[in-house]
Design a protein around this motif. Sequence first.
Motif, PDB file in Angstrom:
ATOM      1  N   PRO A  25     -10.473  13.791 -32.340  1.00  0.00           N
ATOM      2  CA  PRO A  25      -9.460  14.202 -33.329  1.00  0.00           C
ATOM      3  C   PRO A  25      -9.474  15.712 -33.537  1.00  0.00           C
ATOM      4  N   MET A  26      -8.296  16.241 -33.761  1.00  0.00           N
ATOM      5  CA  MET A  26      -8.157  17.678 -33.974  1.00  0.00           C
ATOM      6  C   MET A  26      -8.252  18.015 -35.460  1.00  0.00           C
ATOM      7  N   VAL A  27      -7.476  17.308 -36.278  1.00  0.00           N
ATOM      8  CA  VAL A  27      -7.539  17.448 -37.733  1.00  0.00           C
ATOM      9  C   VAL A  27      -7.385  16.073 -38.352  1.00  0.00           C
ATOM     10  N   MET A  28      -7.904  15.921 -39.572  1.00  0.00           N
ATOM     11  CA  MET A  28      -7.791  14.668 -40.305  1.00  0.00           C
ATOM     12  C   MET A  28      -7.544  14.970 -41.771  1.00  0.00           C
ATOM     13  N   ASP A  29      -6.953  14.002 -42.476  1.00  0.00           N
ATOM     14  CA  ASP A  29      -6.743  14.134 -43.917  1.00  0.00           C
ATOM     15  C   ASP A  29      -6.583  12.743 -44.511  1.00  0.00           C
ATOM     16  N   VAL A  30      -6.754  12.647 -45.818  1.00  0.00           N
ATOM     17  CA  VAL A  30      -6.606  11.382 -46.517  1.00  0.00           C
ATOM     18  C   VAL A  30      -5.918  11.648 -47.849  1.00  0.00           C
ATOM     19  N   TYR A  31      -5.040  10.721 -48.236  1.00  0.00           N
ATOM     20  CA  TYR A  31      -4.413  10.748 -49.550  1.00  0.00           C
ATOM     21  C   TYR A  31      -4.272   9.318 -50.033  1.00  0.00           C
ATOM     22  N   GLN A  32      -4.939   9.009 -51.145  1.00  0.00           N
ATOM     23  CA  GLN A  32      -4.946   7.658 -51.682  1.00  0.00           C
ATOM     24  C   GLN A  32      -5.345   6.669 -50.585  1.00  0.00           C
ATOM     25  N   ASP A  33      -4.452   5.788 -50.159  1.00  0.00           N
ATOM     26  CA  ASP A  33      -4.799   4.778 -49.164  1.00  0.00           C
ATOM     27  C   ASP A  33      -4.304   5.127 -47.767  1.00  0.00           C
ATOM     28  N   TYR A  34      -3.939   6.374 -47.538  1.00  0.00           N
ATOM     29  CA  TYR A  34      -3.366   6.752 -46.253  1.00  0.00           C
ATOM     30  C   TYR A  34      -4.276   7.755 -45.557  1.00  0.00           C
ATOM     31  N   LEU A  35      -4.431   7.546 -44.264  1.00  0.00           N
ATOM     32  CA  LEU A  35      -5.323   8.355 -43.449  1.00  0.00           C
ATOM     33  C   LEU A  35      -4.533   8.980 -42.308  1.00  0.00           C
ATOM     34  N   LEU A  36      -4.697  10.282 -42.122  1.00  0.00           N
ATOM     35  CA  LEU A  36      -3.991  11.016 -41.069  1.00  0.00           C
ATOM     36  C   LEU A  36      -4.996  11.462 -40.014  1.00  0.00           C
ATOM     37  N   VAL A  37      -4.663  11.186 -38.747  1.00  0.00           N
ATOM     38  CA  VAL A  37      -5.476  11.618 -37.621  1.00  0.00           C
ATOM     39  C   VAL A  37      -4.542  12.268 -36.602  1.00  0.00           C
ATOM     40  N   THR A  38      -4.905  13.484 -36.162  1.00  0.00           N
ATOM     41  CA  THR A  38      -4.074  14.216 -35.205  1.00  0.00           C
ATOM     42  C   THR A  38      -4.902  14.532 -33.965  1.00  0.00           C
ATOM     43  N   TYR A  39      -4.301  14.229 -32.804  1.00  0.00           N
ATOM     44  CA  TYR A  39      -4.949  14.506 -31.514  1.00  0.00           C
ATOM     45  C   TYR A  39      -4.207  15.646 -30.822  1.00  0.00           C
ATOM     46  N   ARG A  40      -4.853  16.204 -29.809  1.00  0.00           N
ATOM     47  CA  ARG A  40      -4.191  17.199 -28.978  1.00  0.00           C
ATOM     48  C   ARG A  40      -3.199  16.513 -28.051  1.00  0.00           C
ATOM     49  N   PRO A  41      -2.085  17.158 -27.696  1.00  0.00           N
ATOM     50  CA  PRO A  41      -1.687  18.491 -28.159  1.00  0.00           C
ATOM     51  C   PRO A  41      -1.136  18.478 -29.570  1.00  0.00           C
ATOM     52  N   PHE A  42      -0.349  17.436 -29.947  1.00  0.00           N
ATOM     53  CA  PHE A  42       0.108  17.315 -31.325  1.00  0.00           C
ATOM     54  C   PHE A  42       0.615  15.886 -31.540  1.00  0.00           C
ATOM     55  N   ASP A  43      -0.311  14.945 -31.513  1.00  0.00           N
ATOM     56  CA  ASP A  43       0.023  13.541 -31.737  1.00  0.00           C
ATOM     57  C   ASP A  43      -0.533  13.140 -33.097  1.00  0.00           C
ATOM     58  N   VAL A  44       0.367  12.732 -33.985  1.00  0.00           N
ATOM     59  CA  VAL A  44      -0.001  12.400 -35.362  1.00  0.00           C
ATOM     60  C   VAL A  44       0.023  10.886 -35.535  1.00  0.00           C
ATOM     61  N   HIS A  45      -1.092  10.343 -36.036  1.00  0.00           N
ATOM     62  CA  HIS A  45      -1.195   8.918 -36.336  1.00  0.00           C
ATOM     63  C   HIS A  45      -1.544   8.778 -37.812  1.00  0.00           C
ATOM     64  N   ILE A  46      -0.806   7.925 -38.507  1.00  0.00           N
ATOM     65  CA  ILE A  46      -1.045   7.680 -39.930  1.00  0.00           C
ATOM     66  C   ILE A  46      -1.380   6.208 -40.108  1.00  0.00           C
ATOM     67  N   TYR A  47      -2.498   5.959 -40.787  1.00  0.00           N
ATOM     68  CA  TYR A  47      -2.969   4.598 -41.015  1.00  0.00           C
ATOM     69  C   TYR A  47      -2.943   4.298 -42.508  1.00  0.00           C
ATOM     70  N   HIS A  48      -2.708   3.018 -42.811  1.00  0.00           N
ATOM     71  CA  HIS A  48      -2.826   2.542 -44.177  1.00  0.00           C
ATOM     72  C   HIS A  48      -4.120   1.756 -44.315  1.00  0.00           C
ATOM     73  N   VAL A  49      -4.901   2.081 -45.339  1.00  0.00           N
ATOM     74  CA  VAL A  49      -6.192   1.439 -45.565  1.00  0.00           C
ATOM     75  C   VAL A  49      -6.014   0.369 -46.629  1.00  0.00           C
TER      76      VAL A  49
END
Length: 1129
Positions: free
Chosen positions: A548-572
């Motif tokens: 993973p390149m960058v990650m973040d979390v807000y409430q029940d949502y998790l953000l994971v970004t891969y190179r070159p710029f692929d964004v995946h958002i998960y619900h926990v």
Amino acid sequence: MYMAYGWPQVIPLEPGSCPTSFSDHIVYFKVLNRLLLVVAPSHIELWSSSQHRVRLGKSKRGVDSIQKEGENLRAVWSPDAKLIGVITSSFYLHIYKIHFTEKKIQIGGKQPSGLLLATISLLLSEQIPFADKSMTLSNIICDNKHMLVGLSDGSLYNISWKGEFCGVVDLDIPFSDGSGADKLSHSLDNGLPSNGARGVSLPMNYMRKKSAIVHMEFSFSLRLLFLLFCDGQLVSCSVSKKGLKQADLIKVEKKLASGDAVCASVASEQQILAVGTKRGVVELYDLTDSASLIRAVSLYDWGYCADDTGPVSCIAWTPDNSAFAVGWKLRGLTVWSVSGCRLMSTIRQIGLSSVSSPVIKPNQDCKYEPMIGGTSQMHWDEYGYRLYAIEERSSERIIAFPFGKCCLNRGVSGTTYVRQVIYGEDRLLIVQSEDTDELKILHLKLPVSYMAQNWPLLHVAASKDGMYLAVAGLHGLILYDIRLKRWRVFGDITQEQKIQCRGLLWLGKIVVVCNYTDSSNTYELLFYPRYHLDQSSLLCRKPLLAKPMVMDVYQDYLLVTYRPFDVHIYHVNLSGELTPSSTPDLQLSTVRELSIMTAKSHPAAMRFIPDQHPIDYVLRKDSSSSDHLAREPARCLILRTNGELSLLDLDEGRERELTDSVELFWVTCGQSEEKTNLIEEVSWLDYGHRGMQVWYPSPGVDPFKQEDFLQLDPELEFDREVYPLGLLPNAGVVVGVSQRMSFSACTEFPCFEPSPQAQTILHCLLRHLLQRNKSEEALRLAQLSAEKPHFSHCLEWLLFTVFDAEISRQASKNHTPVPNHASTSSLLEKTCDLIKNFPEYFDVVVSVARKTDGRHWADLFSAAGRSTELFEECFQRRWYRTAACYILVIAKLEGPAVSQYCALRLLQATLDESLYELAGELVRFLLRSGREYEPASPGTEKLSPRFLGYFLFPSSQRRQHLESKSSFKEQSAHVASVKNILESHASYLMSGKELSKLVAFIKGTQFDLVEFLQRERYGCARLENFASGLELIGQKLQMGTLQSRLDAEFLLAHMCSVKFKEWIVVLATLLRRSEVLFDLFRHDLRLWKAYSITLQSHPVFSEYHDLVEALEERLSSGSYSSSTTSDEK
């Protein structure tokens, strides 16, 4: 951000075997793979740069070898840390190999150190076939296969690590004709150049001149080679994909810098080139934008010039390229952030004014200043925890400065702005912010049992409320409870060692670990509850597609970004209670995937931007958790490695650029459910070269409005020595840190101490609400803040910034007619209406007036209220000091007659309250106004606000003795009134024998006591009876205190000047001034007899019997008998 802490450490080096002219310096040193290599003229040393700094091996050359092949002149270390290349002064190539034995080094303690002894053996010694034996060499650069050295004829020489001499590489390097037309302007400020200078492309028709290459910088990732010549010219060259092996393909691209460069260093990740100059200035160039000059940093603003520090000698970037260290040839080193904030400096701060030169004199005691003789070389360790530096002309030691790093919101580790943490290699430096009046830093050492096997500390993340810290070293994970002051660790060491943390996040009460698995070269997310670290409590294991390149979390949502710029958002989705007694279940579901094609630099951080609620969501009393329903964020904020800040719409995949030159940011909206959160209305804040910037949501076409502290609040811009760490939302302040040094006579070096500082932003929030006609919300926010520190200061700056902005608008519209000024004045009126709800209003208004030009006071008081009415309100509330501040305003707006009348009323009231210093200022104002206003017409009077400070803020330099000729003899009406008021009060004090107050009154108002005593000798100043007078005055003065004795001395001096015998006898007796009494009685024996009889006959005066006996003995001595007899005759 990097901040020095603690005392510098010293690594002693072995002295050379045969001292020569070259032996007073270190040839080469570098830190790589937890190892520190030092190449001296006659030997090589290898040290451990890990937790324990010990020497692992060395190789010393014999005297015969040095005499035959010369001393070590240049050196380089291969990227794999296995080979060392050395060129001697006789142009011999030596290649050494480092081999680690099986012999372990025992440091002490239960845990093994893991250090092994090393041998450094010579593999090859060959004469380099240089045609010219008198040429000079630059430093050596290398990649995995080849080495490259610059020669004095402007060419390069290529050597392989196998010892193969690949020959000379001639470069077609054109130079200018010396006219200087192509030179860049010299920027001395810590800011942007005025002309936006860029790198100059080189036309190939320039005349070629021979110039020696003195320094080279090589970036393999950027495929750029920078050549620095002895005449200060710097050029960039492109390198083949195969690196230095194809040296003949090196191509000169362009000329850089200002023509006086002496060293350079490239930050490959940031793509910034730092160039040191002879002027002691470091210039930063953006390699992504045609090598344009970003800014220049120097110590000029701190009072130091090139004469004090000398030219720049070396530059060293931190491993993450967020800061760089600068060393000067004559004195000191400094660490700067890319934005130009001075993070650390070894040079003692003498003053900010460069008028008095802070250059060190030989007789000054500066032995405790590190690097006092200059810096020759520097290098950061691979983690950025230590800066190794070598003093100029020193070969005896290396000085290691310990550094801590701030928990910035970059990469895959989360952070919170509520808890400010700086982390070092084995400790946490936590800002204690319970009392915002006095912020403190707590040093929290990590458990030795954990750090012994998992050094160094790599990741730190604070929970949302800031009460829990997750800390990860080389392996494993530990948690810290700030309330209970307890650590939680893995019970099973084998489980701990299986975790290689690459990032940390907090998901409520769950710790999210980004784990790397060596065996499979894969990444995964591990979810642990904070109450138990064990495999049995693992809530979920989520494999990741790649690193993973960058990650973040807000409430029940998790953000994971891969190179070159692929964004995946998960619900926990968590089912069940998160308690040790239950068995909760955690499931991740993918809710969004984006793949964005862009040519921009990679993201350094991404943060969710929740939908922002209206401000009264926080402020209204009936707000509940139902207002905070979880909803998937539709936007996120992106900070790229080049400092560009942009907003990404996740629904449309559209990115909008916001600003640039940003180093860090904090998303504040939707982050707190507390009603006392003062920054909920703010969307986010960012910090960079422009200072601190606040972003607000704005309805309409433009969804966000930017407000800049630098534009509207110039004195709120963060000092360039203070770096912001985070926010205290309940106090409405930004917390920053700056460097302090403490010196001790028992240590050679000072202790570096990070010092936290608070900067309020409340006035910006209030102005924002008022601009949007949210007066009720602004009032509630201000009421929440009324008990906070510096609340009055915030209100003052709110009114000042609004009023100053209106003055600026009016000045810009002077040449164009404006039909309606209601919109421009309404904000000022709304601001005054807001501040009127607080008792600080009167102080705030007049304080703002004092800071502005008197020509604009009419505009201010048209909104704030009539000055006489504000004065009267303060007068009735007995706020006399505040009322006095309005006197000058009244003189300006209402005329001198009204101001004199108000001043006379206030003078009488201040005398009644014994506020004599304030009364004195009023007296001086009244006497001065009598001379200034009477001959002048109302249309020609001009007042300066500085005069207000003159009579309100006294100082010893301003006070002048008011001679009777220039004051009381001017019998104008108000001067006569002043005289009558003062004389009446003096008579009152003298009649009541309030002598301490009388002295304070005389000193405060400069009242002429001598004239008063001469006139009142038989009036209020008369003493009817010596005995009663002595007893009464003794009771009033209380001679046991120092101040009372000083007051009595003051009065005695004045009584002696008017020869007031009754008072002289009383005061001299109280002070036991026998010499004064003796001088008085030896000419008047009758007075002496009455005096002695009175004191001896009253039991209350028994304490003076010894004084009487001493006087009697002196008066009865024969030496004065004749003179006494003659006097009596």
